[in-house]
Motif scaffolding. Sequence first.
Motif, PDB file in Angstrom:
ATOM      1  N   ASP A 180       0.823  -1.216   0.000  1.00 30.77           N
ATOM      2  CA  ASP A 180       0.000   0.000   0.000  1.00 30.77           C
ATOM      3  C   ASP A 180       0.848   1.254   0.000  1.00 30.77           C
ATOM      4  O   ASP A 180       0.465   2.276  -0.553  1.00 30.77           O
ATOM      5  CB  ASP A 180      -0.890   0.046   1.259  1.00 30.77           C
ATOM      6  CG  ASP A 180      -1.907  -1.076   1.269  1.00 30.77           C
ATOM      7  OD1 ASP A 180      -2.147  -1.636   0.196  1.00 30.77           O
ATOM      8  OD2 ASP A 180      -2.442  -1.382   2.350  1.00 30.77           O
ATOM      9  N   GLN A 196       4.981   2.791  -2.868  1.00 30.15           N
ATOM     10  CA  GLN A 196       5.178   3.824  -3.888  1.00 30.15           C
ATOM     11  C   GLN A 196       5.315   5.209  -3.256  1.00 30.15           C
ATOM     12  O   GLN A 196       6.208   5.969  -3.604  1.00 30.15           O
ATOM     13  CB  GLN A 196       3.992   3.783  -4.862  1.00 30.15           C
ATOM     14  CG  GLN A 196       4.126   4.667  -6.061  1.00 30.15           C
ATOM     15  CD  GLN A 196       5.334   4.293  -6.912  1.00 30.15           C
ATOM     16  OE1 GLN A 196       5.769   3.147  -6.920  1.00 30.15           O
ATOM     17  NE2 GLN A 196       5.898   5.278  -7.590  1.00 30.15           N
ATOM     18  N   VAL A 197       4.434   5.488  -2.289  1.00 28.98           N
ATOM     19  CA  VAL A 197       4.498   6.801  -1.646  1.00 28.98           C
ATOM     20  C   VAL A 197       5.811   6.966  -0.888  1.00 28.98           C
ATOM     21  O   VAL A 197       6.486   7.994  -0.991  1.00 28.98           O
ATOM     22  CB  VAL A 197       3.288   6.985  -0.697  1.00 28.98           C
ATOM     23  CG1 VAL A 197       3.455   8.233   0.126  1.00 28.98           C
ATOM     24  CG2 VAL A 197       2.005   7.052  -1.501  1.00 28.98           C
ATOM     25  N   LEU A 200       8.801   7.583  -3.151  1.00 33.28           N
ATOM     26  CA  LEU A 200       8.884   8.977  -3.586  1.00 33.28           C
ATOM     27  C   LEU A 200       9.314   9.874  -2.436  1.00 33.28           C
ATOM     28  O   LEU A 200      10.106  10.791  -2.609  1.00 33.28           O
ATOM     29  CB  LEU A 200       7.529   9.437  -4.134  1.00 33.28           C
ATOM     30  CG  LEU A 200       7.061   8.743  -5.411  1.00 33.28           C
ATOM     31  CD1 LEU A 200       5.609   9.084  -5.700  1.00 33.28           C
ATOM     32  CD2 LEU A 200       7.934   9.138  -6.577  1.00 33.28           C
ATOM     33  N   PHE A 202       0.479   3.979   9.028  1.00 30.06           N
ATOM     34  CA  PHE A 202       1.264   4.536   7.929  1.00 30.06           C
ATOM     35  C   PHE A 202       2.369   5.399   8.484  1.00 30.06           C
ATOM     36  O   PHE A 202       3.509   5.376   8.011  1.00 30.06           O
ATOM     37  CB  PHE A 202       0.394   5.363   6.985  1.00 30.06           C
ATOM     38  CG  PHE A 202       1.203   6.128   5.983  1.00 30.06           C
ATOM     39  CD1 PHE A 202       1.793   5.473   4.926  1.00 30.06           C
ATOM     40  CD2 PHE A 202       1.420   7.488   6.131  1.00 30.06           C
ATOM     41  CE1 PHE A 202       2.571   6.153   4.005  1.00 30.06           C
ATOM     42  CE2 PHE A 202       2.206   8.173   5.216  1.00 30.06           C
ATOM     43  CZ  PHE A 202       2.775   7.514   4.158  1.00 30.06           C
ATOM     44  N   LYS A 220       6.396   5.528   7.875  1.00 31.60           N
ATOM     45  CA  LYS A 220       7.107   6.731   7.450  1.00 31.60           C
ATOM     46  C   LYS A 220       8.275   7.016   8.396  1.00 31.60           C
ATOM     47  O   LYS A 220       9.391   7.306   7.959  1.00 31.60           O
ATOM     48  CB  LYS A 220       6.114   7.893   7.425  1.00 31.60           C
ATOM     49  CG  LYS A 220       6.649   9.207   6.920  1.00 31.60           C
ATOM     50  CD  LYS A 220       5.522  10.239   6.894  1.00 31.60           C
ATOM     51  CE  LYS A 220       6.051  11.645   6.870  1.00 31.60           C
ATOM     52  NZ  LYS A 220       4.989  12.645   7.031  1.00 31.60           N
TER      53      LYS A 220
END
Lengths: 277, 711
Positions: B139, B142-143, B146, B187, B191
């Motif tokens: 999920d 990809q974020v 980047l 999430f 991070k």
Amino acid sequence: MPGQIAPLHTKVLDADARLIEAEPYYEPLGGEIALFEAAYASQIPVLLKGPTGCGKTRFMEYMAWRLKRPLITVSCHDDLTASDLVGRYLITNNETVWIDGPLARAVRCGGICYLDEVVEARKDTTVVIHPLADDRRILPMEKRGELLQAPREFVLTMSYNPGYQSVLKGLKQSTRQRFIAIEFGYPAADLEKKIIITETGLDAQSADKLIKLAHMTRNLKGNGLDEGASTRLLVHAAKLMARGIAPRTACSGAIAEALSDDPEMLRAINELASSLF
Amino acid sequence: MSSPPRSSDPRLTVAAAEPLSANALEDRLDEILDPVLSTRRTATRLAEAVAPLPREHQDFVLHWVAVIARTNPEMAYQFAAAAPQALARLDLASAEAWIIEAMDTYDRDGLYRGSAVFKNVGEFARLSRGTAAAVSFEDVAQVLQLFICGLSGRRLRLDTAARPHTDTETLFLPPSIALLPRREENFFIYKAMATLLWAQGRFGTFNVDLDAACAGYSDPERALDLLNTLETVRLEACIARALPGLAREMQKLHAGQLPDSRCAVLATPAATISDSVALLAQVYADMAPVHYSYTPVLQPERAAAVRKARLAKEKSEFQSALAQLLEEKDNSAVPPQPAERFSIQASGLPAGNGNASHELMLDGKPVAPPENVSQLMDSILQDLGEIPDDYLVAAGDGGYRQNRRDEHDPADVWKGVYHEEGAFFYNEWDCKRRHYRKNWCVLRELGVLPGNADFVDATLAKYAPQVAQLKRTFELLRGEDKLLKKQPNGDDIDLDAVIAAYADMKSGMELSDRLLTKRHKSERDLAVMLMVDMSGSTKGWINDAEREAVIMLCEALEVLGDRYAIYGFSGITRKRCEIFRIKRFDEPYDTAVKSRIAGIQPQDYTRMGAAIRHLTTLLNQIEARTKLLITLSDGKPDDYSDHYRGEYGIEDTRQALIEAHRAGVKPFCITIDREARDYLPHLYGPVNWTLVDEVARLPLKVADIYRRLAT
């Protein structure tokens, strides 16, 4: 009167001779002002290269002010034809009347003609500037059978962005080799900070963070972004922030959404912004 | 990502929801697991363990045992053995994530590693507790990719591993996180983990030998753990300076307190890894290691190995870059005095990334290094904190060539780092698992052995009347710049219209406003990719018909002026997918191309998915308003092994076509398979295919079909 909006007083600019009266704010990046002045004195046309929003148009306004010449800007698009630049006949009062195009106007009044994003124009269009861009300095007006000799004060300039050109849109060698080229990049961090603060009145600390964010998005160029955040976008975000918008909201609206539509990229940029602010 | 159907085998679900007996389960498991069972290893114990589960769980187990057994029966056995324990800890959604993780590991690293994931269900469960709010690596990958790319100058890869760590080039993150009740919070843990791992590389955690630093203590493992805690304090302080917003959120997770008051020294800007190592000696006796939810682990061995390889590589790259700079400056191939001409000056001004920038000096004057060299300098500075003098000796461009091949990492293909030579990797869709098998197919682009170009002439002679007609038809379709008269707006005056209007006006008639001319460009902006089936089944007259059809189509396209390319596809197994270059987009239709068309020969099988994915990629490099991918085929997708035949192959092909569609490519299929009605509508949709049921008519029909399609 209810239900009616009074028309605002809109200033109509005189297209023929737009002299810039107030000094535009411009921070030199290097020797570009001296280079442009030398080219102007030598009657050589100038090509400005650089990514969007790094100050090409502002530089032209500044130079127009400095040289005290009218600036005539043509935004090029792919339906721009030669007659859009040179001029055309219109019919009024039972007869045809010739109307000069912007290029012809600039030549006649000895102004600065600035073709913005010139590669967007059709290839046949760029060819009409060739005789004007070399030492002949003439503009042939086929339909009138005239040759306009450009005065000393006239200069032709154009801009293009080498970054996002598609394979179909290049600048022909025969065109580009008539010009002196000045390359523009994003200003160095401290200069960019000065620009943001001067333009928007944002505090130095937030300006620092904005510049960091800009560098982060510039790291993403080629990894899903075509371009990083330009100085113009930073100024937009800073203006919002200076008006009291929360920094994360301002960055999302002025930077992330302006850069991309891809949801994952948007999220990544927003995460970067929220890590900084 | 869609989730797999949980209802499983219909034969089982139509029965009442009563749990199955151990005997019934054993029968089913015997049937599925037959290849790996023996007299000493029976399904009895498996069945007994599964029998007490509720029916829904039993169905789940049986379904997945059957699915996994298709890939590898031993993996299926391992799954069945671990399943009861797993289902006690995981709900069905996260059990699925666990299975996918195991199967991905199996695909990548083989049976041993794959079954280890099944055995270590505890490790998996720990990270994915409380599953509704679970966030999986897929999920967020990809974020985060980047995000990290934005943070760092150095390009970092992301991958999964049971325990989060980094080898300084890849950040390893857990396959899923469900430590906190809300998705956003989980999430955020991802991070924070990724940022800390990035910070380990960025702020020099591996710049000293950590193993050596911990070796002197009575319990080196505990020492490393404690050092990790100290480093986390130091790195969080670094992050707080660089990314204050993120640091604020991280502090919320541990109430902003230092694990020990003695750590305060590490939070100062000047602190380095050496300070952490020094502090370790003071606190080793009485401080306990602290783990926050996002604390990664240190794996010094892996990091040291990767770092060493990178340093060697970058040193030689840097030196040859310097040699190139010298060459450019002096215009002489061999610089007479290579040594001591370069130096480094710290310029004091902070660069964009926050640390002092260094300037490269040549003969005492600053030089502006090209982009790649300044990135290289950046990377070396990150590793060493300076550019040592022995780096500043320009060296020939020999150096580090021998290891170049190893750099062709599968992950790099996607980043477009290299294009030609070697292989391309493509994902494949597994319809049973409803997931992609990552980098599953290896595809190579090959040339075609030219055949006899006479074949082309013979074909043109054979169909001479048709070719002539074809050319006339297509000439009519060719777009041209037309001058439109009597337009209400346009570039120029239509004098005829003006005169007519003037006459009209004089005679008192109504005046037309259509007095201008306009140039109307009707450019065809179309790129066509022709994908020719070169499987073994085309042998004989089908192959002849195919080649003739290609020639006819080429004649038509030449008249029309559309850009087109022709590639053949074949292959055997996922490791040998092959694409044959017959005509690239930028090649003219000349004798070489003609003899290659004549040289189209039947090869092996048709693994269509990889071929479609590759040709879509090629097509997407072309700028065109409309992009067509036309497949010339004689049957269903098929391959020698891997169960590609049948449903799996059809579903993978369908998935590849969906991907192509999403990328803006319009797929179309011309087939001669009379059974095509059974499966082509499922693949291409109801209208995007056509059947030519007489092979002999294929050459005549193809151009006609194209005309309908593209005009």
